[in-house]
Design an enzyme around this catalytic site. Structure first.
Site, PDB file in Angstrom:
ATOM      1  N   ARG A  47       0.836  -1.204   0.000  1.00 42.97           N
ATOM      2  CA  ARG A  47       0.000   0.000   0.000  1.00 42.97           C
ATOM      3  C   ARG A  47       0.870   1.252   0.000  1.00 42.97           C
ATOM      4  NH1 ARG A  47      -1.286   1.752   4.625  1.00 42.97           N
ATOM      5  NH2 ARG A  47      -2.065  -0.173   5.555  1.00 42.97           N
ATOM      6  N   TYR A  99     -15.731  18.770 -14.386  1.00 41.92           N
ATOM      7  CA  TYR A  99     -16.161  17.365 -14.409  1.00 41.92           C
ATOM      8  C   TYR A  99     -17.163  17.154 -13.279  1.00 41.92           C
ATOM      9  CZ  TYR A  99     -15.916  12.293 -14.020  1.00 41.92           C
ATOM     10  OH  TYR A  99     -16.237  10.964 -13.943  1.00 41.92           O
ATOM     11  N   ASP A 171      -6.605  19.852 -14.055  1.00 41.35           N
ATOM     12  CA  ASP A 171      -7.028  18.516 -14.480  1.00 41.35           C
ATOM     13  C   ASP A 171      -6.700  18.427 -15.968  1.00 41.35           C
ATOM     14  OD1 ASP A 171      -8.411  16.305 -15.466  1.00 41.35           O
ATOM     15  OD2 ASP A 171     -10.069  16.536 -14.058  1.00 41.35           O
ATOM     16  N   LYS A 196      -8.636   7.463 -18.913  1.00 39.69           N
ATOM     17  CA  LYS A 196      -9.012   7.953 -20.244  1.00 39.69           C
ATOM     18  C   LYS A 196      -7.869   7.759 -21.240  1.00 39.69           C
ATOM     19  CE  LYS A 196     -12.545   9.058 -17.790  1.00 39.69           C
ATOM     20  NZ  LYS A 196     -12.704  10.354 -17.148  1.00 39.69           N
TER      21      LYS A 196
HETATM   22  C1  LIG Z   1     -13.142  10.830 -15.897  1.00 38.14           C
HETATM   23  C2  LIG Z   1     -12.659  12.119 -15.411  1.00 38.14           C
HETATM   24  C3  LIG Z   1     -12.351  12.307 -14.055  1.00 38.14           C
HETATM   25  C4  LIG Z   1     -12.559  11.222 -13.010  1.00 38.14           C
HETATM   26  O1  LIG Z   1     -11.727  10.129 -13.190  1.00 38.14           O
HETATM   27  P1  LIG Z   1     -12.098   8.614 -12.795  1.00 38.14           P
HETATM   28  O2  LIG Z   1     -10.907   7.855 -13.238  1.00 38.14           O
HETATM   29  O3  LIG Z   1     -13.367   8.277 -13.519  1.00 38.14           O
HETATM   30  O4  LIG Z   1     -12.315   8.594 -11.323  1.00 38.14           O
HETATM   31  C5  LIG Z   1     -11.877  13.535 -13.666  1.00 38.14           C
HETATM   32  N1  LIG Z   1     -11.707  14.546 -14.549  1.00 38.14           N
HETATM   33  C6  LIG Z   1     -12.011  14.403 -15.851  1.00 38.14           C
HETATM   34  C7  LIG Z   1     -11.798  15.556 -16.776  1.00 38.14           C
HETATM   35  C8  LIG Z   1     -12.493  13.196 -16.334  1.00 38.14           C
HETATM   36  O5  LIG Z   1     -12.799  13.073 -17.632  1.00 38.14           O
END
Ligand SMILES: *Cc1c(COP(=O)(O)O)cnc(C)c1O
Length: 352
Positions: A47, A99, A171, A196
């Site tokens: 962890r 988001y 982000d 993504k």
């Molecule tokens: C999908 C996404 C998130 C969240 O990520 P997860 O891996 O689904 O928890 C945060 N910011 C953006 C821009 C996203 O597209």
């Protein structure tokens, strides 16, 4: 080194115990102590750290031009670790089209922490500067934003945040470090949903936080990762790192496709608007941030007419998969399934 080179070299040392050139998956949760009680190879318990996570973190830090990265079990776990570092009563500024998961996290998980939040149009820099309060500690930006793909001037936001003694976090999920490197523009930290484009194959959840300089929110996020435990498994880390091998190539191919599709849809009579960062009204800003001459690997569209009409357009797509999420390689497979079994379409109908 160019990002293509970093993407296949960073964190990819040959395995010293076997000479394996592909990273082995190390499933051990616990690591042997020396007679003096120390851990000679630096790992104690999975962890807190493990060899696959270490490789992934090293690679992600290199791609963003940072010094350190923390890998999490999802993008939201990374965001959660940042918000947890704030004190009750602190003020956050976040985009009005952030988001949706972040808005839910702040409202529903941290609701009782008495955080103050202002959701702002981050392209309105004067408005942003006016929204700063004495207790503003975090400025969260997302660019391009989801779903309207608005572009934000990261250098200006970094400067405003610094003057306010607040930490800026971008982000960078939509742009990836291939198209945009926020740390080079003065942003304090980058957050990613590696689920993504970085993972790139729709088969692993992951998140990351990357910094260039030490700051207290990064250190608190590290405690949240190691002691709170929202960590990716060794196999998750292996999959994400495997995805990074092809990240620059995929983004380049997706960018070419997105540009052509955007151009085609612009002249389509059923489409009211095409949102493509390459044509942002603040194109100058786009050009400065997005290396490939203002292009991007994502686009969104607004169909003419009612919501019902938009749903009909969605229902009839042949090559795109109707699904939540982005950045994978799946559309082709979905179109084949759709042709084989009509009912399968419902399985894929998951508009956010
Ligand atoms: C999908 C996404 C998130 C969240 O990520 P997860 O891996 O689904 O928890 C945060 N910011 C953006 C821009 C996203 O597209």
């Amino acid at each position: 080194m160019h990002i293509e080179t970093l993407a296949i070299h960073a964190g990819r040392q040959t395995d010293p115990s076997t000479g394996a050139v592909a990273p082995p998956i190390c499933l051990s949760t616990t690591f042997e102590r020396a007679p003096d009680g120390e851990y000679p190879l630096g790992f104690s318990y999975a962890r807190e750290d493990n060899p696959n996570r270490k490789r992934l973190e090293e690679c992600l830090a290199a791609l963003e031009g940072g010094t350190e990265a923390l890998a999490f079990s999802s993008g939201m776990a990374a965001a959660n670790a940042i918000i947890q570092g704030l004190e009750p009563g602190d003020h956050i500024i976040a985009p009005d089209d952030v988001y949706y998961g972040l808005r839910r996290l702040i409202g529903e998980v941290f609701g009782k922490w008495r955080l103050e939040v202002s959701y702002m149009d981050m392209t309105d820099l004067a408005g942003l500067a006016a929204a700063i309060r004495p207790n503003t500690r975090l400025v969260w930006v997302e660019t391009p934003s989801n779903p309207l793909l608005k572009i934000t001037d990261l250098s200006a936001i970094a400067a405003i945040s610094r003057r306010a003694n607040a930490i800026s976090v971008c982000d960078g999920t939509f742009a990836t470090p291939v198209l945009q490197r926020p740390l080079e523009l003065g942003i304090d930290m980058v957050a990613h949903s590696t689920t993504k484009y970085i993972g790139g194959h729709s088969d692993v959840l992951g998140g990351a936080l990357i910094t260039k300089f030490q700051n207290y929110l990064f250190e608190r996020a590290r405690k949240s990762q190691q002691f709170g435990g929202a960590v990716p498994s060794p196999f998750d880390c292996w999959l994400v790192l495997r995805g990074v091998d092809t990240l620059p190539c995929r983004v380049r191919a997706q960018t070419e496709s997105a540009g052509r599709i955007a151009a085609f849809l612009t002249s389509h009579r059923a489409i009211e608007a095409v949102y493509y960062p390459g044509w942002s009204t603040i194109r100058a800003i786009t050009l400065r941030h997005v290396k490939w001459s203002g292009s991007a690997e994502c686009l969104s569209i607004r169909s003419c007419g009612t919501r019902e009409r938009a749903m009909q357009v969605g229902a009839r797509v042949q090559l795109f998969t109707r699904a939540t999420s982005l950045g994978g390689t799946q559309p082709d497979r979905a179109s084949r399934i759709n042709r084989r079994a009509k009912h399968a379409r419902r399985t894929f109908c998951a508009f956010p």
